[in-house]
Design a protein around this motif. Structure first.
Motif, PDB file in Angstrom:
ATOM      1  N   LYS A  40       0.825  -1.201   0.000  1.00 57.75           N
ATOM      2  CA  LYS A  40       0.000   0.000   0.000  1.00 57.75           C
ATOM      3  C   LYS A  40       0.861   1.253   0.000  1.00 57.75           C
ATOM      4  O   LYS A  40       1.935   1.291   0.598  1.00 57.75           O
ATOM      5  CB  LYS A  40      -0.905   0.035   1.239  1.00 57.75           C
ATOM      6  N   ASP A  44      -2.779   5.432   1.505  1.00 57.28           N
ATOM      7  CA  ASP A  44      -3.902   4.494   1.549  1.00 57.28           C
ATOM      8  C   ASP A  44      -4.010   3.737   2.871  1.00 57.28           C
ATOM      9  O   ASP A  44      -4.938   2.945   3.056  1.00 57.28           O
ATOM     10  CB  ASP A  44      -3.772   3.481   0.405  1.00 57.28           C
ATOM     11  N   THR A  46      -5.024   2.951   6.490  1.00 56.67           N
ATOM     12  CA  THR A  46      -6.158   3.380   7.312  1.00 56.67           C
ATOM     13  C   THR A  46      -5.967   2.919   8.757  1.00 56.67           C
ATOM     14  O   THR A  46      -5.022   2.185   9.080  1.00 56.67           O
ATOM     15  CB  THR A  46      -7.476   2.789   6.783  1.00 56.67           C
ATOM     16  N   HIS A  47      -6.910   3.328   9.600  1.00 53.92           N
ATOM     17  CA  HIS A  47      -6.860   2.906  10.999  1.00 53.92           C
ATOM     18  C   HIS A  47      -7.018   1.400  11.124  1.00 53.92           C
ATOM     19  O   HIS A  47      -6.523   0.785  12.085  1.00 53.92           O
ATOM     20  CB  HIS A  47      -7.945   3.629  11.804  1.00 53.92           C
ATOM     21  N   ASP A  49      -5.631  -0.813   9.140  1.00 62.43           N
ATOM     22  CA  ASP A  49      -4.285  -1.372   8.951  1.00 62.43           C
ATOM     23  C   ASP A  49      -3.479  -1.270  10.240  1.00 62.43           C
ATOM     24  O   ASP A  49      -2.732  -2.191  10.600  1.00 62.43           O
ATOM     25  CB  ASP A  49      -3.562  -0.635   7.825  1.00 62.43           C
ATOM     26  N   PRO A  91      -4.428   8.688  10.603  1.00 62.87           N
ATOM     27  CA  PRO A  91      -5.272   7.507  10.834  1.00 62.87           C
ATOM     28  C   PRO A  91      -5.056   6.861  12.198  1.00 62.87           C
ATOM     29  O   PRO A  91      -5.870   6.036  12.614  1.00 62.87           O
ATOM     30  CB  PRO A  91      -4.866   6.557   9.703  1.00 62.87           C
TER      31      PRO A  91
END
Length: 207
Positions: A40, A44, A46-47, A49, A91
């Motif tokens: 990624k 890209d 996010t929380h 991940d 994030p």
């Protein structure tokens, strides 16, 4: 490590004056985190991940303190990226830090406590003072700071009572046991004489 990660580490060193130990740990943490989302782009991530990364650490039996440190690193990294206008939002901002485990306080068993109380067994006044201190603490449950704040006027040896000043200068009356009373009497009888001005409060336990 990508260029953003390296810039972040340089930022820690030059602008935050972080120690080499901190920078090294953050470098390791960022590499570990990068391995979980290597397919990624950073934009890209996010929380979800980040939560998945933390879950993987938990599954690998990392301690809560180590997980908290790694989360602090990730949170600081994304905060830096937002500051540099590389990202619009952080994030990791709303991910809560794991609560630390509560450990029960350690205590002495009966044999260990007896050995401690019997340790000052010489006939000097210093040894008798130490015995009186230990017996008083054991008998009354006082804090050390409270005990060291006692004056002669706070002791009623005949009634076995102490006037104690606790937090916020609140006073309370605390009973002490017979062994503590006896130890205090022995200490006071053997205590090295000290000169003091009339009217001054004399500390009960002298150095």
């Amino acid at each position: 490590m990508d260029k953003n990660g390296q810039k972040f580490l340089n930022f820690l060193q030059t602008e935050k004056n972080a120690s080499q130990h901190t920078v090294k740990n953050y470098s390791i943490d960022l590499r570990e985190f990068a391995e979980t989302h290597q397919k990624k782009c950073i934009e890209d991530v996010t929380h979800l991940d980040i939560r998945a990364f933390l879950a993987s650490l938990k599954g690998r039996q990392f301690s809560k303190s180590s997980i908290s440190r790694k989360l602090a690193c990730i949170r600081s990294y994304f905060k830096y990226l937002v500051r540099e206008n590389i990202l619009e939002t952080n994030p990791a901002a709303n991910i809560s830090t794991p609560k630390r485990d509560k450990h029960l306080p350690k205590f002495l068993d009966a044999d260990e406590m007896s050995a401690l109380l019997e340790a000052p067994n010489k006939d000097t006044w210093e040894e008798k003072r130490d015995r009186a201190i230990l017996e008083t603490l054991y008998s009354s449950g006082l804090r050390v700071s409270e005990l060291m704040g006692l004056n002669h006027d706070d002791l009623d040896i005949f009634s076995g009572l102490l006037r104690v000043r606790g937090k916020g200068k609140k006073e309370r009356i605390v009973p002490i046991g017979q062994l503590a009373q006896k130890a205090i009497e022995n200490y006071l009888q053997a205590k090295a004489p000290r000169e003091s001005e009339p009217g001054l409060k004399k500390p009960l336990y002298m150095n």
